[in-house]
Design a protein around this motif. Structure first.
Motif, mmCIF file in Angstrom:
data_model
loop_
_atom_site.group_PDB
_atom_site.id
_atom_site.type_symbol
_atom_site.label_atom_id
_atom_site.label_comp_id
_atom_site.label_asym_id
_atom_site.label_seq_id
_atom_site.Cartn_x
_atom_site.Cartn_y
_atom_site.Cartn_z
ATOM 1 N N ALA A 1 1.318 -17.937 7.302
ATOM 2 C CA ALA A 1 0.582 -18.886 8.130
ATOM 3 C C ALA A 1 -0.083 -18.186 9.306
ATOM 4 O O ALA A 1 -1.221 -18.478 9.661
ATOM 5 N N VAL A 2 0.608 -17.253 9.902
ATOM 6 C CA VAL A 2 0.064 -16.547 11.062
ATOM 7 C C VAL A 2 -1.065 -15.616 10.647
ATOM 8 O O VAL A 2 -2.029 -15.428 11.374
ATOM 9 N N ALA A 3 -0.980 -15.031 9.490
ATOM 10 C CA ALA A 3 -1.961 -14.022 9.067
ATOM 11 C C ALA A 3 -2.976 -14.567 8.067
ATOM 12 O O ALA A 3 -3.504 -13.821 7.253
ATOM 13 N N GLY A 4 -3.242 -15.850 8.103
ATOM 14 C CA GLY A 4 -4.271 -16.406 7.243
ATOM 15 C C GLY A 4 -3.955 -16.382 5.766
ATOM 16 O O GLY A 4 -4.832 -16.204 4.938
ATOM 17 N N GLY A 5 -2.699 -16.563 5.406
ATOM 18 C CA GLY A 5 -2.319 -16.642 4.003
ATOM 19 C C GLY A 5 -1.774 -15.365 3.405
ATOM 20 O O GLY A 5 -1.396 -15.344 2.257
ATOM 21 N N LYS A 6 -1.761 -14.290 4.183
ATOM 22 C CA LYS A 6 -1.260 -13.018 3.673
ATOM 23 C C LYS A 6 -0.152 -12.499 4.574
ATOM 24 O O LYS A 6 -0.148 -12.756 5.769
ATOM 25 N N VAL A 7 0.759 -11.779 4.001
ATOM 26 C CA VAL A 7 1.790 -11.108 4.795
ATOM 27 C C VAL A 7 1.163 -9.822 5.308
ATOM 28 O O VAL A 7 0.771 -8.951 4.534
ATOM 29 N N LYS A 8 1.021 -9.733 6.638
ATOM 30 C CA LYS A 8 0.383 -8.560 7.240
ATOM 31 C C LYS A 8 1.449 -7.520 7.552
ATOM 32 O O LYS A 8 2.451 -7.819 8.195
ATOM 33 N N LYS A 9 1.215 -6.313 7.094
ATOM 34 C CA LYS A 9 2.178 -5.240 7.325
ATOM 35 C C LYS A 9 1.550 -4.150 8.172
ATOM 36 O O LYS A 9 0.370 -3.838 8.040
ATOM 37 N N GLY A 10 2.381 -3.582 9.038
ATOM 38 C CA GLY A 10 1.941 -2.473 9.862
ATOM 39 C C GLY A 10 2.167 -1.149 9.160
ATOM 40 O O GLY A 10 2.799 -1.077 8.111
ATOM 41 N N ASN A 11 1.651 -0.114 9.753
ATOM 42 C CA ASN A 11 1.753 1.221 9.198
ATOM 43 C C ASN A 11 2.867 1.973 9.905
ATOM 44 O O ASN A 11 2.824 2.152 11.124
ATOM 45 N N LEU A 12 3.851 2.411 9.168
ATOM 46 C CA LEU A 12 4.979 3.116 9.786
ATOM 47 C C LEU A 12 4.590 4.465 10.372
ATOM 48 O O LEU A 12 5.315 5.015 11.199
ATOM 49 N N SER A 13 3.423 4.996 10.014
ATOM 50 C CA SER A 13 2.984 6.264 10.615
ATOM 51 C C SER A 13 2.720 6.102 12.106
ATOM 52 O O SER A 13 2.673 7.090 12.836
ATOM 53 N N GLY B 1 11.021 -4.366 8.141
ATOM 54 C CA GLY B 1 10.581 -3.384 9.116
ATOM 55 C C GLY B 1 9.093 -3.168 9.260
ATOM 56 O O GLY B 1 8.660 -2.627 10.253
ATOM 57 N N LYS B 2 8.286 -3.586 8.286
ATOM 58 C CA LYS B 2 6.854 -3.340 8.382
ATOM 59 C C LYS B 2 6.030 -4.610 8.590
ATOM 60 O O LYS B 2 4.829 -4.530 8.813
ATOM 61 N N PHE C 1 -0.886 -16.703 18.008
ATOM 62 C CA PHE C 1 -0.948 -15.290 18.392
ATOM 63 C C PHE C 1 -0.526 -14.468 17.195
ATOM 64 O O PHE C 1 0.491 -14.741 16.569
ATOM 65 N N GLN C 2 -1.310 -13.456 16.875
ATOM 66 C CA GLN C 2 -1.012 -12.600 15.737
ATOM 67 C C GLN C 2 -0.740 -11.181 16.230
ATOM 68 O O GLN C 2 -1.564 -10.591 16.920
ATOM 69 N N GLU C 3 0.425 -10.663 15.886
ATOM 70 C CA GLU C 3 0.779 -9.295 16.237
ATOM 71 C C GLU C 3 -0.131 -8.343 15.459
ATOM 72 O O GLU C 3 -0.204 -8.388 14.251
ATOM 73 N N ARG C 4 -0.853 -7.488 16.167
ATOM 74 C CA ARG C 4 -1.749 -6.526 15.521
ATOM 75 C C ARG C 4 -1.115 -5.148 15.421
ATOM 76 O O ARG C 4 -1.432 -4.381 14.525
ATOM 77 N N ASN C 5 -0.245 -4.832 16.360
ATOM 78 C CA ASN C 5 0.498 -3.576 16.370
ATOM 79 C C ASN C 5 1.960 -3.907 16.616
ATOM 80 O O ASN C 5 2.268 -4.908 17.270
#
Length: 93
Positions: free
Chosen positions: A6-18, A48-49, A68-72
């Protein structure tokens, strides 16, 4: 997973562990700020991601007042914005 979609517009948003490998990333700045603020423990459970966020909902089925959407990793919604949204949602009729 429904909240994350819901927060990411229908997709699970994952961050980059690098990001954790870059000593100049905002992640390390937030880790330092948390330690300076006295945060002793971290939530190390889970995948975790996945990046999260915050929704302030209006009563009933009146929709979203604030998003609010976490970007990082470690991003936080501005407290003032959240408080204004909560007040607006609470007074919505």
């Amino acid at each position: 997973m429904g909240f994350f979609k819901a927060v990411a517009g229908g997709k699970v948003k994952k961050g980059n562990l690098s990001t954790f490998l870059n000593p100049f990333s905002t992640v390390w700045k937030r880790v330092t700020e948390a330690k300076e603020a006295g945060v002793q423990t971290q939530n190390l459970n889970g995948e975790g991601k996945i990046l999260g966020g915050l929704l302030v909902m209006r009563p009933g089925s009146r929709g979203v007042e604030y998003q609010f959407q976490e970007r990082n990793f470690g991003d936080s919604a501005p407290v003032e914005d959240v408080l204004k949204a909560v007040e607006a949602a609470a007074s919505a009729k």
